[in-house]
Motif scaffolding. Structure first.
Motif, PDB file in Angstrom:
ATOM      1  N   VAL A 159       0.920  -1.186  -0.075  1.00 10.09           N
ATOM      2  CA  VAL A 159      -0.084   0.200  -0.005  1.00 10.09           C
ATOM      3  C   VAL A 159       0.824   1.240  -0.057  1.00 10.09           C
ATOM      4  CG1 VAL A 159      -0.091   0.001   2.447  1.00 10.09           C
ATOM      5  CG2 VAL A 159      -1.935   1.063   1.221  1.00 10.09           C
ATOM      6  N   LEU A 160       2.075   1.100   0.562  1.00  9.38           N
ATOM      7  CA  LEU A 160       2.887   2.588   0.942  1.00  9.38           C
ATOM      8  C   LEU A 160       3.708   2.476  -0.478  1.00  9.38           C
ATOM      9  CD1 LEU A 160       3.717   2.278   4.547  1.00  9.38           C
ATOM     10  CD2 LEU A 160       2.194   4.128   3.325  1.00  9.38           C
ATOM     11  N   THR A 161       3.990   1.649  -1.291  1.00  8.94           N
ATOM     12  CA  THR A 161       4.939   1.607  -2.378  1.00  8.94           C
ATOM     13  C   THR A 161       4.183   1.537  -3.889  1.00  8.94           C
ATOM     14  OG1 THR A 161       5.293  -0.775  -2.301  1.00  8.94           O
ATOM     15  CG2 THR A 161       6.755   0.834  -0.971  1.00  8.94           C
ATOM     16  N   ALA A 162       2.821   1.091  -3.884  1.00  3.41           N
ATOM     17  CA  ALA A 162       2.251   0.887  -5.188  1.00  3.41           C
ATOM     18  C   ALA A 162       2.086   1.937  -5.950  1.00  3.41           C
ATOM     19  CB  ALA A 162       1.086   0.365  -4.862  1.00  3.41           C
ATOM     20  N   GLN A 163       2.318   1.748  -7.194  1.00  3.11           N
ATOM     21  CA  GLN A 163       2.097   3.144  -8.166  1.00  3.11           C
ATOM     22  C   GLN A 163       0.790   3.030  -8.991  1.00  3.11           C
ATOM     23  OE1 GLN A 163       5.892   3.459  -9.946  1.00  3.11           O
ATOM     24  NE2 GLN A 163       6.963   3.377  -8.442  1.00  3.11           N
ATOM     25  N   ILE A 164       0.192   4.231  -9.558  1.00  2.35           N
ATOM     26  CA  ILE A 164      -0.905   4.335 -10.229  1.00  2.35           C
ATOM     27  C   ILE A 164      -0.790   3.479 -11.612  1.00  2.35           C
ATOM     28  CG2 ILE A 164      -0.022   6.307 -11.357  1.00  2.35           C
ATOM     29  CD1 ILE A 164      -3.538   5.729 -10.250  1.00  2.35           C
ATOM     30  N   GLN A 165       0.309   3.493 -11.917  1.00  6.51           N
ATOM     31  CA  GLN A 165       0.675   2.516 -13.395  1.00  6.51           C
ATOM     32  C   GLN A 165       0.114   1.140 -13.058  1.00  6.51           C
ATOM     33  OE1 GLN A 165       2.790   4.544 -12.013  1.00  6.51           O
ATOM     34  NE2 GLN A 165       3.648   5.892 -13.298  1.00  6.51           N
ATOM     35  N   GLN A 166       0.030   0.622 -11.882  1.00 10.46           N
ATOM     36  CA  GLN A 166      -0.090  -0.787 -11.674  1.00 10.46           C
ATOM     37  C   GLN A 166      -1.772  -1.258 -11.425  1.00 10.46           C
ATOM     38  OE1 GLN A 166       2.782  -0.736  -7.987  1.00 10.46           O
ATOM     39  NE2 GLN A 166       1.986  -2.798  -8.079  1.00 10.46           N
ATOM     40  N   GLN A 167      -2.543   0.009 -11.278  1.00  2.21           N
ATOM     41  CA  GLN A 167      -3.951  -0.073 -10.952  1.00  2.21           C
ATOM     42  C   GLN A 167      -4.797  -0.720 -12.279  1.00  2.21           C
ATOM     43  OE1 GLN A 167      -6.531   3.687 -10.994  1.00  2.21           O
ATOM     44  NE2 GLN A 167      -6.679   3.087  -8.664  1.00  2.21           N
ATOM     45  N   ALA A 168      -4.623  -0.060 -13.162  1.00  2.00           N
ATOM     46  CA  ALA A 168      -5.426  -0.699 -14.458  1.00  2.00           C
ATOM     47  C   ALA A 168      -5.312  -2.188 -14.789  1.00  2.00           C
ATOM     48  CB  ALA A 168      -5.242   0.046 -15.743  1.00  2.00           C
ATOM     49  N   GLN A 169      -3.921  -2.526 -14.659  1.00  3.54           N
ATOM     50  CA  GLN A 169      -3.569  -3.945 -14.893  1.00  3.54           C
ATOM     51  C   GLN A 169      -4.021  -4.760 -13.779  1.00  3.54           C
ATOM     52  OE1 GLN A 169      -1.274  -4.713 -17.916  1.00  3.54           O
ATOM     53  NE2 GLN A 169      -2.134  -6.751 -17.032  1.00  3.54           N
TER      54      GLN A 169
ATOM     55  N   LYS B   2      -7.844  -8.561  -9.619  1.00  6.27           N
ATOM     56  CA  LYS B   2      -6.908  -8.593  -8.475  1.00  6.27           C
ATOM     57  C   LYS B   2      -7.333  -7.294  -7.409  1.00  6.27           C
ATOM     58  CE  LYS B   2      -4.113 -12.007  -9.554  1.00  6.27           C
ATOM     59  NZ  LYS B   2      -4.440 -13.155  -8.911  1.00  6.27           N
ATOM     60  N   ILE B   3      -8.275  -6.605  -7.922  1.00  7.30           N
ATOM     61  CA  ILE B   3      -8.658  -5.477  -7.003  1.00  7.30           C
ATOM     62  C   ILE B   3     -10.348  -5.278  -6.821  1.00  7.30           C
ATOM     63  CG2 ILE B   3      -9.063  -2.954  -6.916  1.00  7.30           C
ATOM     64  CD1 ILE B   3      -6.213  -2.918  -8.560  1.00  7.30           C
ATOM     65  N   GLY B   4     -10.575  -5.337  -5.846  1.00  2.17           N
ATOM     66  CA  GLY B   4     -12.233  -5.298  -5.487  1.00  2.17           C
ATOM     67  C   GLY B   4     -12.543  -3.658  -5.621  1.00  2.17           C
ATOM     68  N   PHE B   5     -12.193  -2.668  -4.883  1.00  2.00           N
ATOM     69  CA  PHE B   5     -12.554  -1.186  -4.746  1.00  2.00           C
ATOM     70  C   PHE B   5     -11.299  -0.507  -4.837  1.00  2.00           C
ATOM     71  CE2 PHE B   5     -15.756  -3.535  -2.395  1.00  2.00           C
ATOM     72  CZ  PHE B   5     -17.152  -2.954  -3.027  1.00  2.00           C
ATOM     73  N   THR B   6     -11.529   0.515  -5.394  1.00  2.00           N
ATOM     74  CA  THR B   6     -10.558   1.735  -5.432  1.00  2.00           C
ATOM     75  C   THR B   6     -11.229   2.881  -5.538  1.00  2.00           C
ATOM     76  OG1 THR B   6      -8.574   2.456  -6.499  1.00  2.00           O
ATOM     77  CG2 THR B   6     -10.171   1.616  -7.949  1.00  2.00           C
ATOM     78  N   LEU B   7     -10.357   4.357  -5.523  1.00  2.00           N
ATOM     79  CA  LEU B   7     -11.040   5.551  -5.332  1.00  2.00           C
ATOM     80  C   LEU B   7     -10.731   6.166  -6.808  1.00  2.00           C
ATOM     81  CD1 LEU B   7     -10.186   6.745  -1.907  1.00  2.00           C
ATOM     82  CD2 LEU B   7     -12.394   5.873  -2.828  1.00  2.00           C
ATOM     83  N   ALA B   8     -10.025   5.376  -7.639  1.00  2.00           N
ATOM     84  CA  ALA B   8      -9.967   5.924  -8.857  1.00  2.00           C
ATOM     85  C   ALA B   8     -11.045   6.210  -9.851  1.00  2.00           C
ATOM     86  CB  ALA B   8      -8.774   5.187  -9.710  1.00  2.00           C
ATOM     87  N   SER B   9     -11.171   7.084 -10.551  1.00  2.00           N
ATOM     88  CA  SER B   9     -12.301   7.116 -11.611  1.00  2.00           C
ATOM     89  C   SER B   9     -12.071   7.754 -13.014  1.00  2.00           C
ATOM     90  CB  SER B   9     -13.276   8.256 -10.989  1.00  2.00           C
ATOM     91  OG  SER B   9     -12.619   9.543 -10.892  1.00  2.00           O
ATOM     92  N   GLY B  10     -12.876   8.317 -13.712  1.00  2.00           N
ATOM     93  CA  GLY B  10     -12.208   8.626 -15.081  1.00  2.00           C
ATOM     94  C   GLY B  10     -11.948   7.500 -15.755  1.00  2.00           C
ATOM     95  N   SER B  11     -10.581   7.740 -16.190  1.00  2.00           N
ATOM     96  CA  SER B  11     -10.023   6.870 -17.401  1.00  2.00           C
ATOM     97  C   SER B  11      -9.887   5.442 -16.887  1.00  2.00           C
ATOM     98  CB  SER B  11      -8.824   7.487 -17.982  1.00  2.00           C
ATOM     99  OG  SER B  11      -7.909   7.578 -16.700  1.00  2.00           O
ATOM    100  N   LEU B  12      -9.961   4.948 -15.646  1.00  2.00           N
ATOM    101  CA  LEU B  12      -9.748   3.730 -15.031  1.00  2.00           C
ATOM    102  C   LEU B  12     -10.381   2.658 -15.902  1.00  2.00           C
ATOM    103  CD1 LEU B  12      -8.487   1.497 -13.397  1.00  2.00           C
ATOM    104  CD2 LEU B  12     -10.295   1.970 -11.746  1.00  2.00           C
ATOM    105  N   GLY B  13     -12.020   3.066 -16.174  1.00  2.00           N
ATOM    106  CA  GLY B  13     -12.680   1.876 -16.669  1.00  2.00           C
ATOM    107  C   GLY B  13     -12.320   1.777 -18.136  1.00  2.00           C
ATOM    108  N   PRO B  14     -12.056   2.678 -19.076  1.00  2.00           N
ATOM    109  CA  PRO B  14     -11.469   2.496 -20.312  1.00  2.00           C
ATOM    110  C   PRO B  14     -10.427   1.673 -20.528  1.00  2.00           C
ATOM    111  CG  PRO B  14     -12.577   4.469 -20.207  1.00  2.00           C
ATOM    112  CD  PRO B  14     -12.414   4.046 -18.811  1.00  2.00           C
ATOM    113  N   ALA B  15      -9.217   2.163 -19.547  1.00  2.00           N
ATOM    114  CA  ALA B  15      -8.148   1.491 -19.746  1.00  2.00           C
ATOM    115  C   ALA B  15      -8.073  -0.001 -19.450  1.00  2.00           C
ATOM    116  CB  ALA B  15      -7.093   2.308 -18.566  1.00  2.00           C
ATOM    117  N   VAL B  16      -9.126  -0.402 -18.321  1.00  2.00           N
ATOM    118  CA  VAL B  16      -9.226  -1.716 -17.865  1.00  2.00           C
ATOM    119  C   VAL B  16      -9.913  -2.553 -18.991  1.00  2.00           C
ATOM    120  CG1 VAL B  16     -10.506  -3.390 -16.345  1.00  2.00           C
ATOM    121  CG2 VAL B  16      -9.466  -1.287 -15.725  1.00  2.00           C
TER     122      VAL B  16
ATOM    123  N   ASN C  29      -8.872  -6.046 -20.627  1.00  2.00           N
ATOM    124  CA  ASN C  29      -9.460  -7.083 -20.522  1.00  2.00           C
ATOM    125  C   ASN C  29     -11.163  -6.656 -20.814  1.00  2.00           C
ATOM    126  OD1 ASN C  29     -10.664  -9.539 -20.043  1.00  2.00           O
ATOM    127  ND2 ASN C  29      -9.785  -9.627 -18.063  1.00  2.00           N
ATOM    128  N   PRO C  30     -11.660  -6.951 -21.938  1.00  2.00           N
ATOM    129  CA  PRO C  30     -13.029  -6.647 -21.935  1.00  2.00           C
ATOM    130  C   PRO C  30     -13.813  -7.211 -20.964  1.00  2.00           C
ATOM    131  CG  PRO C  30     -11.892  -6.697 -24.425  1.00  2.00           C
ATOM    132  CD  PRO C  30     -11.095  -7.281 -23.073  1.00  2.00           C
TER     133      PRO C  30
END
Length: 418
Positions: A248-258, A264-278, A282-283
């Motif tokens: 949690v203290l070293t993770a970077q935003i670039q890892q999120q979409a992947q 591998k993620i249930g919830f997160t506070l990101a919004s906007g472009s996260l959905g299209p990137a995911v 992986n459709p």
């Protein structure tokens, strides 16, 4: 030999002349005017959308060049230095601080045609009582909690409407995935990730419930910060129960979409472009978004929002006419629609119907009110960094929840006096 010296002399002269011209000067060869533009766009998708809009403008107005910049995490510090020197970019993003931080530095845009179509939800954020309009909104935020809709459906978990339900959902994800899925993921190498947590949850904790409304105390400086301790307590509890990512203290935003694309993620506070990137990765994985859960019984969920990306004009720019042309171009319906859809956020103009990745969720919760970002209304400038850094110190074991609230109180008092 003489010819070679003439060529060399010409090269030197051209170099000297070029070096003597600032980026904002009109070149003598008809190259036109260059305007500097600073944006807070950070994701590759958002930067791409903005760069494409800039390129389209330059094609239509070849005599005007836009030098677009995306400083990322260094944006606020960079703009503070420029404000202190009274030497701002010709055009810049006010990122939620159009009136409070940048108000005295921006030109009044009230005379522009697009103003009549400004979404009323942005009136209090971008207008003042005298009618001044501080910035043009490229899009507007409706922040809540993003979640893996595919995963929740598989596990039979309903998107939470209360904080208690949110905690229960996190525990269920951990149990049903045998610990292979991070229930609540943070890119904690960036302290703003924790600032986002505290800022978004502070509204349902301290503002929206009538029995727990501390607006007056927050605004007049008499707020008792012990009421805030609930948030660091719950964040620490999540860590102790293994509901946050181990890194949690070293993770970077670039890892999120992947990671979201790999479920591998249930919830997160990101919004906007996260959905299209995911979706691109992986459709089969659908990202959903839900308004902020209520903390107090009887309260109603709310979106947290306001302006997201904007374009303001520095009041002292030498190129006011050219700068307004750029905003007029961005406000054209087809361009405004493209930017809103490209950033997967609602448009800032009521005349624009933008269909984007999250449209079904915005329609599902269209009756939910949008509350302004907590820090932009109730906290002095500089508190965002405090919220973020105390979150990092809390999870690294350097502060207790009570000490987080004490630090917030100290900095709140200090910054109010500046």
């Amino acid at each position: 030999m003489r010819k070679r010296w003439l060529v060399l002399l010409l090269v030197i002269v051209v170099g000297v002349v070029t070096a003597g011209c600032s980026s904002n000067e009109t070149s003598g060869d008809g190259g036109g005017t260059t305007l500097t533009f600073y944006s807070t766009a950070t994701s590759e998708e958002d930067k791409k959308v903005m760069s494409e809009a800039v390129a389209a403008f330059e094609e239509e107005y070849p005599e005007i060049n836009i030098e677009d910049n995306y400083p990322g995490d260094g944006y606020e510090d960079m703009l503070r230095v420029k404000m202190a020197a009274n030497d701002l970019p010709d055009l810049f993003d006010t990122h939620g601080w159009a009136k409070q931080r940048y108000g005295e530095y921006v030109a009044d845009l009230s005379g522009m045609d697009w103003v009549k179509n400004l979404d009323p939800a942005l009136d209090t954020i971008l207008k003042d009582d005298e009618g001044k309009v501080y910035a043009y909104p490229l899009n507007q935020a409706k922040d809540g909690i993003s979640y893996n809709a595919t995963l929740l459906k598989e596990y039979g978990i309903e998107p939470p409407t209360t904080f208690e339900g949110f905690m229960k959902a996190l525990i269920e994800i951990k149990e049903k995935s045998d610990g292979t899925v991070t229930p609540f993921w943070f890119n904690g190498s960036d302290k703003s990730a924790f600032g986002q947590y505290f800022d978004q949850f502070a509204t349902p904790l301290l503002v929206t419930d009538k029995e727990h409304n501390y607006e007056e105390e927050l605004l007049n400086g008499r707020f008792d910060w012990s009421h805030y301790t609930f948030l660091p307590e719950k964040l620490k509890e999540m860590q102790e129960k293994g509901l946050l990512n181990k890194d949690v203290l070293t993770a970077q935003i670039q890892q999120q979409a992947q990671l979201m694309a790999q479920s591998k993620i249930g919830f997160t506070l990101a919004s906007g472009s996260l959905g299209p990137a995911v979706e691109e990765l992986n459709p089969e994985v659908q990202v959903g978004v839900v308004p902020m859960p209520v903390i107090h019984e009887g309260d109603e969920p709310s979106w947290i929002g306001g302006e997201r990306h904007t374009v303001a004009i520095w009041k002292d720019t030498e190129y006011m006419e050219e700068a307004k042309k750029f905003i007029e171009f961005l406000a054209q319906p087809e361009i405004a629609k493209k930017i809103a859809e490209g950033t997967s956020l609602p448009a800032g103009l009521k005349s624009i119907e933008a269909e984007n990745y999250y449209s079904e969720y915005y329609k599902r919760y269209e009756d939910v009110k949008v509350q302004p970002y907590f820090d932009r209304i109730y906290l002095p400038s500089g508190m965002w960094n405090v919220m973020g850094s105390t979150g990092q110190q809390l999870l690294s074991g350097k502060m207790t929840p009570e000490e987080v609230s004490e630090k917030m109180a100290e900095e709140y008092e200090r910054l109010r006096e500046q």
